[in-house]
Each structure stands twice: as structure tokens, then as C-alpha cells.
Write a protein that holds these residues in place. Structure first.
Motif, PDB file in Angstrom:
ATOM      1  N   PHE A  51     -21.980 -22.027   3.794  1.00  0.00           N
ATOM      2  CA  PHE A  51     -23.329 -21.858   3.248  1.00  0.00           C
ATOM      3  C   PHE A  51     -23.230 -21.323   1.830  1.00  0.00           C
ATOM      4  O   PHE A  51     -22.245 -20.694   1.457  1.00  0.00           O
ATOM      5  CB  PHE A  51     -24.193 -20.956   4.139  1.00  0.00           C
ATOM      6  N   TYR A  52     -24.233 -21.626   1.037  1.00  0.00           N
ATOM      7  CA  TYR A  52     -24.213 -21.267  -0.388  1.00  0.00           C
ATOM      8  C   TYR A  52     -25.346 -20.339  -0.776  1.00  0.00           C
ATOM      9  O   TYR A  52     -25.374 -19.816  -1.862  1.00  0.00           O
ATOM     10  CB  TYR A  52     -24.281 -22.532  -1.250  1.00  0.00           C
ATOM     11  N   TYR A  68     -32.907 -30.960  -9.786  1.00  0.00           N
ATOM     12  CA  TYR A  68     -32.762 -29.521 -10.022  1.00  0.00           C
ATOM     13  C   TYR A  68     -31.345 -29.014  -9.776  1.00  0.00           C
ATOM     14  O   TYR A  68     -31.124 -27.810  -9.653  1.00  0.00           O
ATOM     15  CB  TYR A  68     -33.776 -28.757  -9.170  1.00  0.00           C
ATOM     16  N   ASN A  69     -30.369 -29.926  -9.713  1.00  0.00           N
ATOM     17  CA  ASN A  69     -28.968 -29.531  -9.552  1.00  0.00           C
ATOM     18  C   ASN A  69     -28.758 -28.555  -8.399  1.00  0.00           C
ATOM     19  O   ASN A  69     -28.126 -27.513  -8.557  1.00  0.00           O
ATOM     20  CB  ASN A  69     -28.430 -28.900 -10.851  1.00  0.00           C
ATOM     21  N   VAL A  86     -27.366 -27.210  -4.608  1.00  0.00           N
ATOM     22  CA  VAL A  86     -26.230 -27.399  -3.701  1.00  0.00           C
ATOM     23  C   VAL A  86     -26.674 -27.321  -2.244  1.00  0.00           C
ATOM     24  O   VAL A  86     -26.017 -27.837  -1.361  1.00  0.00           O
ATOM     25  CB  VAL A  86     -25.082 -26.397  -3.921  1.00  0.00           C
ATOM     26  N   VAL A 141     -25.434 -30.447  -0.217  1.00  0.00           N
ATOM     27  CA  VAL A 141     -25.249 -31.429  -1.278  1.00  0.00           C
ATOM     28  C   VAL A 141     -24.260 -32.522  -0.884  1.00  0.00           C
ATOM     29  O   VAL A 141     -24.366 -33.645  -1.359  1.00  0.00           O
ATOM     30  CB  VAL A 141     -24.831 -30.735  -2.598  1.00  0.00           C
ATOM     31  N   ASP A 142     -23.295 -32.229  -0.007  1.00  0.00           N
ATOM     32  CA  ASP A 142     -22.330 -33.288   0.331  1.00  0.00           C
ATOM     33  C   ASP A 142     -23.005 -34.439   1.065  1.00  0.00           C
ATOM     34  O   ASP A 142     -22.639 -35.600   0.878  1.00  0.00           O
ATOM     35  CB  ASP A 142     -21.137 -32.732   1.125  1.00  0.00           C
ATOM     36  N   HIS A 157     -38.464 -25.533 -15.735  1.00  0.00           N
ATOM     37  CA  HIS A 157     -37.048 -25.778 -15.429  1.00  0.00           C
ATOM     38  C   HIS A 157     -36.529 -26.810 -16.433  1.00  0.00           C
ATOM     39  O   HIS A 157     -37.277 -27.669 -16.905  1.00  0.00           O
ATOM     40  CB  HIS A 157     -36.952 -26.326 -14.017  1.00  0.00           C
ATOM     41  N   ALA A 204     -34.889 -29.414 -16.101  1.00  0.00           N
ATOM     42  CA  ALA A 204     -35.109 -30.801 -15.687  1.00  0.00           C
ATOM     43  C   ALA A 204     -36.545 -31.229 -15.956  1.00  0.00           C
ATOM     44  O   ALA A 204     -36.803 -32.355 -16.383  1.00  0.00           O
ATOM     45  CB  ALA A 204     -34.799 -30.957 -14.199  1.00  0.00           C
ATOM     46  N   TYR A 248     -19.334 -20.923  -6.728  1.00  0.00           N
ATOM     47  CA  TYR A 248     -19.328 -21.057  -5.280  1.00  0.00           C
ATOM     48  C   TYR A 248     -18.010 -20.623  -4.667  1.00  0.00           C
ATOM     49  O   TYR A 248     -17.890 -20.510  -3.468  1.00  0.00           O
ATOM     50  CB  TYR A 248     -19.623 -22.501  -4.874  1.00  0.00           C
ATOM     51  N   ASP A 271     -18.793 -17.615   0.832  1.00  0.00           N
ATOM     52  CA  ASP A 271     -19.261 -17.209   2.162  1.00  0.00           C
ATOM     53  C   ASP A 271     -18.151 -16.489   2.936  1.00  0.00           C
ATOM     54  O   ASP A 271     -18.412 -15.530   3.642  1.00  0.00           O
ATOM     55  CB  ASP A 271     -19.885 -18.386   2.954  1.00  0.00           C
ATOM     56  N   ARG A 320     -18.119 -12.588   4.517  1.00  0.00           N
ATOM     57  CA  ARG A 320     -17.981 -12.309   5.946  1.00  0.00           C
ATOM     58  C   ARG A 320     -16.825 -11.384   6.235  1.00  0.00           C
ATOM     59  O   ARG A 320     -16.632 -11.002   7.381  1.00  0.00           O
ATOM     60  CB  ARG A 320     -17.644 -13.582   6.695  1.00  0.00           C
ATOM     61  N   ASN A 332     -15.894 -33.513   0.422  1.00  0.00           N
ATOM     62  CA  ASN A 332     -17.152 -32.758   0.453  1.00  0.00           C
ATOM     63  C   ASN A 332     -17.068 -31.439  -0.316  1.00  0.00           C
ATOM     64  O   ASN A 332     -17.422 -30.375   0.198  1.00  0.00           O
ATOM     65  CB  ASN A 332     -17.561 -32.469   1.900  1.00  0.00           C
ATOM     66  N   LEU A 333     -16.580 -31.483  -1.548  1.00  0.00           N
ATOM     67  CA  LEU A 333     -16.435 -30.261  -2.339  1.00  0.00           C
ATOM     68  C   LEU A 333     -17.736 -29.900  -3.048  1.00  0.00           C
ATOM     69  O   LEU A 333     -18.590 -30.759  -3.274  1.00  0.00           O
ATOM     70  CB  LEU A 333     -15.342 -30.455  -3.402  1.00  0.00           C
ATOM     71  N   VAL A 334     -17.916 -28.622  -3.386  1.00  0.00           N
ATOM     72  CA  VAL A 334     -19.021 -28.226  -4.262  1.00  0.00           C
ATOM     73  C   VAL A 334     -18.509 -27.779  -5.622  1.00  0.00           C
ATOM     74  O   VAL A 334     -19.224 -27.797  -6.611  1.00  0.00           O
ATOM     75  CB  VAL A 334     -19.904 -27.103  -3.673  1.00  0.00           C
ATOM     76  N   VAL A 370     -20.387 -29.667  -8.523  1.00  0.00           N
ATOM     77  CA  VAL A 370     -20.860 -30.866  -7.838  1.00  0.00           C
ATOM     78  C   VAL A 370     -22.072 -31.488  -8.520  1.00  0.00           C
ATOM     79  O   VAL A 370     -22.266 -32.697  -8.443  1.00  0.00           O
ATOM     80  CB  VAL A 370     -21.158 -30.561  -6.349  1.00  0.00           C
ATOM     81  N   ASP A 371     -22.899 -30.702  -9.215  1.00  0.00           N
ATOM     82  CA  ASP A 371     -24.079 -31.313  -9.833  1.00  0.00           C
ATOM     83  C   ASP A 371     -23.682 -32.295 -10.939  1.00  0.00           C
ATOM     84  O   ASP A 371     -24.328 -33.312 -11.143  1.00  0.00           O
ATOM     85  CB  ASP A 371     -25.070 -30.258 -10.352  1.00  0.00           C
TER      86      ASP A 371
END
Lengths: 467, 467
Positions: free
Chosen positions: A186-187, A243-244, A246, A263-264, B50, B52, B187, B205, B209, B244-246, B263-264
Motif C-alpha cells: 500500500f502507498y 493526476y499522476n 499511484v 497503479v499497476d 493542480h 494537470a 515509495y 509500507d 510495519r 508491477n513496480l511503482v 511510475v507516473d
């Protein structure tokens, strides 16, 4: 120099070669292990693979080896790999796996991946798999499956972290450290009121930079982007892109937080969407895959060719009208396909730009007239250019001066009409709710062919006084 | 019922309407503020947007209003909005802004956004802008600009968090809380050795944790995906998509960590890439935009039409060979475009699938032969189908029984050749290092036209003993 013989560990085989393809040596080892029924070797090779690599391995294997790989790996088979293979391969493979094993396998997955696998099963199999799941998983999956196909609800993860606004950063971090059952990835964390309405989001990096006593409500973003679970996944993709993002909260009709899109998944949606438009423009169905059977491909491509046959027959009727002229002046038959061909290509150029601009929402009511004027102007300019070029070619080739004027005039006409048709046809189809990428082609080609033959043969008949 | 008059606050205008387009009322207010030179009103409307949305606003404004908006907003203009508009609009707008203001504006941006804006300036302007930046920013920007166009180095952010493996989770969190100059968004944190070689990554994340005393080396992912700064951005996009990377570390040739891709940016690369292929197949340059001028569009589309003119003339020469046959049997002129047209469409179908499979790397050495066999089989099956249909049509239409056999045989020939050409031409161009999406079209059309006319007119000449 002393030569010492080492007991070397068997060298780990690289999964991919330099070009990023599956390493042929690796593939051969896997095929051998499958042929020998050597589960231990197979497990050593395939079990540590990333789900994407396992998916690529499945695609690279021979048809018959795929179900045997799954059977031999048993509970070590990572069902997430099935989300990474072509639809046709996934469907075939799922038919070969007992429903009990499918239930066992999807239990381990995130809800969005599990839904992706289950949604293609027929109703009876789906029900049987769901029945074998423990109630909490079953309810979560069923709820996602109840959303329409291609909706955000089907693609969302239903596990997320939601905290009340009055918690502190410290409390939130302690909660995450002590809770066992957190989402895999989670991000951001969501801030909700007692009715589970979303009131803010906190990106993880901000949580990490903030001191423990600060309240969540003081660091949360209040203006959020929301996706409704029933929204089409393409709408969600536009939001992520614009809005870029994730990740993004998904809410139900009562605006209650029900899930999160990542996002993936969006990257896959964007790729899929562009892919469908590209194939549609080339006359191929969006879901056609390299793994499809010959017969499936024949049936899938037939309708487009048939539509084009009909348009070609319509155009041939125009030629039929002028048979007398052609008999008197057979050179017209030589030149007429050139006129139609340039018209078709110019129409396709405009159509391609229009279809793409509609898909990316760059073509809006506010700029439609400007774009139509631009396309027609471009058509006329190129029309004048090609009228001069082709007129000259015709005169030089056949030594008939007036033929140059005739073909030039025809080219100018067809290129102007091609521009107009290339933009108005997809626009009209779009307004009528028909996908312009799929349907514009035959209409545009018919228009340019008919106008091309008619203009050239008609002008020639009048100019040269042919019957 | 008592009617109370409230002093209501001026209602905030929504920026987008229901369909996601720029709200016309909002646009009108902005245009009015620009016309009046009312900087205060304009700032109230546009400054909170924003990036965008500000970009969308710029695109929606009239041509002349765009530079005036930037001038009126002054230091409140967010240069990040320039990364969200069409290339043509960005370039025009940058020409109207003094270099000193550009320098001021890009200072605020992440390196990747600043590079995106600067890379399109001409060398003199670029040098002038860079000169006005403080040395640290200048060096960072210059280093990114030194990487090749479309490389990962151009798209990476150069700010990231790197910690040594022996730190604890607690130390790392404290470091982030106390450091002022952190990247805007991140991230994951990177784990490096003293030589700045990457030895691991920790997703945020997981950091959150884990309890404070745990060592970073105990929770880091050791197997990482790496991008080299000189890698093409498309290669990076495939990596993000596959795993599936960010975000992903970018390293230099000495494998030292130099930046991070997000990733954006990758989402934009994927969209751009699919867009280019789609347009190329439609005979339009990948960088063509709706905002381009008429004259630019004419020049950009001319070469493709010219290439098609040449192929059409080649095909016309085939017809020229059979003028005598056509004069004796003018119905051949009516039917010949149908044969060529179906051949062209079938060739385009196969070509579309092939080009797309090459772009997504689904077509590999290992499955090439299988796919060629499949395409030819599909071509033959559809060939038989259309031979029967069109043969029947020809007999019914013109009442000449043998014409059915002739056109059927021609259709079967051309559809088989179209399938073969549709896959072999893009494959060959790809092996030769030519972009198959851009160049395959004219070759495929020439092949199907030439074979179509030659087969139909040739078989007819022999069968009916013409000329």
C-alpha cells in the motif's frame, strides 16, 4: 600455482537472456523436468520465480507441458502467474485444474487477482470454486464479481488501511506494527469518519516524515480523487494518468470506502485500451492474441473482410457505370486505382488522428470545428500537391495532355472529401455511441473509393466526351 | 416560512464538468480575467489548480491568451503545468517567456520535469537558462540532459533517500523526520554501500510495519530490478510493467545509484509508445498533435501519401500490361479493385497483429515459425471462404460462369500472399533495424496490389485466351 578443485554449487540459471526473453537453457531444463515428472527439480527451478516470470515461462512452454507444470508444482504453484498470461492460455489451463485446487490457489491472492482469474470461469465452475472458500473470502470475491465487467469494482483491492482523523501519527504507526493482517502493498492510508466515508488520505512518505504526536487530520490531503466502484476502468485510468496517482480510493454509491485501485492495474488498462484501438483500426478484434487457434482467428477476422468486400462491391458498381468510357479509353482503368488508393490513404490518416483524439479525449466539443477546418485545409493543400504530381506523371506516361487536368481535378476532389469523411465519420459514429475505432474504416474506405472512381471516371467522360 | 437572505460566499467554480472537460463557465471567467488584465481574479481562479488542470486550462484557452495567462500569474505560475500540455503548445509558450523567468520557474520543479521542459529549448536558450541557475541545480540538470534523448536518465528524479544497511528502522525514520530536503514523493528507500552501489530496497509500507530496533539489512529486498541511465525509456517501461513496480533505481555505468524513475512517468511512456505505433500504422507521424499548424501537418503527412503514390503507380503498371485483356473484357476492370482491396485489408490485419506483437515483445524467435504458419493457414482458410463468396457474386452479377473460377482462384492466391507478406515484411524490417510500424504499410499494400492485379488479370487472360 596450485589448482584447487572446488565443490562448486550448481550455478543458478538466469531466467531471462540479454534480450529479456526466456533463457532457452532454462526453458530446456524445465521441459526436461516436466518430461521426467521430476517435481523436485521443477520446484527448484520454477518455485522461486516472480509471478511475471512464471507467467512468461508458462507461455513459452509447449501446449501439453503447461497443465503438467501446474500439476507437478502442486501447492507451490503461484496462481498469481495466471494473471500474467494470455487470456486463451489462462482459460485452457484453468479447465485442466480441478476446482478444489483453484479454490486453494486463489485464496492466497489479492482480491483483484482472484477476481481476474475467476471472472472467466463459466458460472457452474465459478460457483463451485466460491463454495469451497471460507465465508470471508467468498463474500469479498462475490462482492467484486457482482460489479459490471471492466468496472473499477472488479479491479480494486478490498484490503486497505483506514484510520480515524483524531489518531496521531504514532498511534497509526503502532497500529500498523501490531496488526498481522495488513494488505500486501500500500502507498497511502485512508482517513474515514464513523460512517466509513472518506475524509482524507495520507501518503506513506508524509507519515514517515512527520513526528509521532502530530494528528492525522493535520497532515491528510483533503481534496481527493474518488473512483466509484461502478465506473468504467478506463475512466479510472484517465484519473490516474491526469493526476499522476499511484493508488486511489474506490467508493460505493453511498460514498463509503470499499476498496483501492493500484497503479499497476491501471498500467495494464492503459496498455489494453491503446492495444484495442490499434488493432481495431487494423481490422482486428481487440482481444485477438497470438495464442488463439487458427479457426478462432479465421472467424474473428472474417467479418471485417466481409464488410470490406461489401464496400468494394459498392465501389465496383461505380466502375460498372462507366464501362463504356473504359472500353473507349482503357488507360482510365490503369489510372483509376491510383486515385482511389491515395484517397483511401489520406482518409485513413485523418481517421487515425480523429479516432485517437476521441479516445484520449483531446477532441472535445470546444475544438471540434477548429479541427474539422484544419483537416479540410490539410486535405486541400495535399490535394493541390498531388494533383500537380500525378497530373504530370499521367501526361508524361501516356502523352495525353488533357489526362493531366482530369486526374488532377479528380485527386483534388477525392483528397478534400477524404479529409472531411476521415473526421466526420468517426465523430458521427462516436455521437451515435458506436466505437469509432472499430467501425470507421469500412465507411471511410467506401467513401473514398466511390468518390475516387466517380470523380475520375465522371470527369474523364465529360471532358473527353465519352459515352 | 421565513425567507432568510444569506450572505453567501461566492460559490467555488468547479474546474471540470460532468464529462471531465474544462467547465465552460470556468474557462469564460479565466478568459475575462485575462482580457481585463485582472491578475488578482486570475490568481484566485488559476493558482490553486493542480498542474494537470492548469495544463488543461492552457490548452483550452485561445492561442493569444496563453502567454498572457503566464505573464499575469507571474511567480504564481506553476511550470509543472508545462509538462502536461501538447509539445507544440509548450514550445510556443516557452518562446514567449523570458529566459530569466524560465530559470526561476524550473528551479521549483523536480529534475525530471525541469529536463522535460528544457530539452526542447534550442541550445542558446538552454545554455542561458542553465547559467542563471545556482550551481547544484545546474549540475543536476546538466547531468540529466547529457543522457541521450528518450533515455531513462532524462526521465529520472535525482533526489532519493539512500541509507546504509546497518541503520535501524528507528534511525531511518528519525532521519526522515529531521531532514528538511527530502524528495517530494517517494515509495521506497534505497540501501547502498559506501561506494553508492545499490544493495537493496525497502518499500515504505514495510518500513512502517517493522519495529524500530530492526536493522534495515534484515528487511530489505535484495533482488532488485535495475535500470541503466542510458537505457531506452521503453526498456524501463517494460520492466515496470512486467514486475508491477511503482519506482525503480537508476544506476550509471559503474552501477552507482544516480536516480529513481517513477511510475507516473512510465505511464506516459507506455501511452506515448502505443500512440506512436497506432499513428504510424495509420500513416501519421507519432508526434503529430491536434495543436499542430496546417502547414506542419501537410508536410508531415505528405511523405506517407507520396510513398503510397509510388506503390499505386507500381500496381498501375501491372494493369498497364493487361490493357489488351481489359479492352476485350471490360468487366475485368470492374472486378479487379475488389480483388486488390480484399488482399490489402487481409494484409493489413496480419501486419497490425505482427507490428503490435513485435512492440510488446510477444513475438520472439521461439514462436516466430509457429505464428507464420498460423497466419498463412488463416489466410488460406479466409481465401477459400472469399473465393466461394466472390466467385458466386461474379457469376450472378455478370452471368459468366468461368469468371467465378477465375476470380476465386485470384482471391485465394492474393489472400495467401497477403498473410505471408503481412508477417514477413514487418519481421524483416524489424531485423534490419527499421521501425516496422512506420514502414510496413506501403510494402504490404504494394505486395497485395501487385499480386492482386497480376493474379486476377493474368489468370483471366490465360483462361479466356485474351490478347
Amino acid at each position: 600455482m596450485v589448482n584447487v578443485e572446488h565443490e562448486t554449487a550448481p550455478e543458478a540459471l538466469a531466467f531471462r537472456d540479454e534480450e529479456g526473453n526466456v533463457n532457452p537453457t532454462f526453458l530446456a531444463s524445465v521441459s526436461e523436468a516436466i518430461a521426467d515428472g521430476n517435481a523436485e527439480n521443477l520446484r527448484r527451478l520454477a518455485a522461486p520465480l516472480h509471478e511475471a516470470d512464471l507467467g512468461a515461462l508458462i507461455e513459452a512452454l509447449d501446449y501439453d507441458d503447461r497443465p503438467r507444470l501446474v500439476a507437478l508444482l502442486g501447492s507451490d504453484f503461484d496462481f498469481a502467474a495466471l494473471t500474467e498470461v494470455d487470456d486463451a492460455i489462462r482459460e485452457e489451463l484453468l479447465e485442466s485444474i480441478p476446482n478444489a485446487n483453484i479454490a486453494e490457489g486463489v485464496r492466497e491472492l489479492d482480491v483483484d487477482d482472484a477476481v481476474y482469474i475467476l471472472e472467466d470461469l463459466d458460472e457452474a465452475d465459478k460457483a463451485e470454486v466460491l463454495e469451497q472458500l471460507p465465508p470471508p473470502e467468498r463474500v469479498a470475491l462475490q462482492r467484486s464479481l457482482d460489479y459490471p465487467e471492466d468496472s473499477a469494482g472488479r479491479r480494486m483491492q478490498t484490503e486497505f488501511i483506514a484510520v480515524p482523523p483524531f489518531w496521531t501519527v504514532g498511534q497509526t504507526i503502532d497500529y500498523m506494527r501490531e496488526t498481522e493482517d495488513l494488505p500486501d502493498t500500500f502507498y497511502e492510508i485512508f482517513v474515514v469518519d464513523p460512517a466509513y466515508q472518506l475524509i482524507g488520505t495520507v501518503p506513506l512518505d508524509r507519515l514517515l516524515r512527520t513526528k509521532r504526536p502530530v494528528k492525522i487530520s493535520d497532515i491528510m490531503n483533503e481534496d481527493q480523487h474518488l473512483i466509484e466502484a461502478t465506473d468504467d476502468q478506463e475512466k479510472a485510468a484517465r484519473l490516474f494518468q491526469r493526476y499522476n496517482l499511484v493508488s486511489c480510493a474506490v467508493v460505493d454509491e453511498a460514498k463509503r470506502l470499499v476498496g483501492v485501485m493500484m497503479v499497476d492495474d491501471i498500467v495494464d488498462v492503459i496498455e489494453e485500451e491503446a492495444d484495442e484501438d490499434l488493432k481495431a483500426l487494423g481490422g482486428v478484434k481487440g482481444d485477438e492474441e497470438l495464442s488463439d487457434t487458427i479457426w478462432y482467428t479465421v472467424r474473428s477476422r472474417f467479418p471485417w473482410l466481409f464488410a470490406n468486400l461489401v464496400t468494394a462491391i459498392v465501389a465496383a458498381n461505380v466502375i460498372h457505370l462507366f464501362e463504356g468510357s473504359i472500353q473507349q479509353m482503357v488507360v482510365l482503368a490503369v489510372l483509376m486505382p491510383i486515385v482511389a488508393s491515395i484517397g483511401g490513404n489520406a482518409g485513413t490518416q485523418t481517421m487515425t488522428v480523429t479516432v485517437r483524439a476521441l479516445a484520449t479525449q483531446e477532441l472535445r466539443r470546444s475544438n471540434t470545428w477548429r479541427i474539422i477546418r484544419r483537416e479540410v485545409a490539410v486535405g486541400i493543400c495535399n490535394g493541390v500537391g498531388f494533383a500537380i504530381i500525378l497530373g504530370t506523371v499521367a501526361v508524361v506516361w501516356f502523352g495525353i495532355r488533357d489526362l493531366g487536368f482530369v486526374i488532377g481535378l479528380a485527386i483534388l476532389t477525392v483528397l478534400s472529401v477524404a479529409a472531411l469523411g476521415g473526421i466526420l465519420i468517426p465523430l458521427t459514429l462516436n455521437r451515435l455511441g458506436v466505437d469509432p475505432a472499430v467501425s470507421s474504416g469500412p465507411f471511410v474506405t467506401t467513401t473514398t473509393d466511390v468518390i475516387g472512381f466517380f470523380a475520375f471516371l465522371g470527369i474523364a467522360t465529360l471532358w473527353f466526351g465519352l459515352s
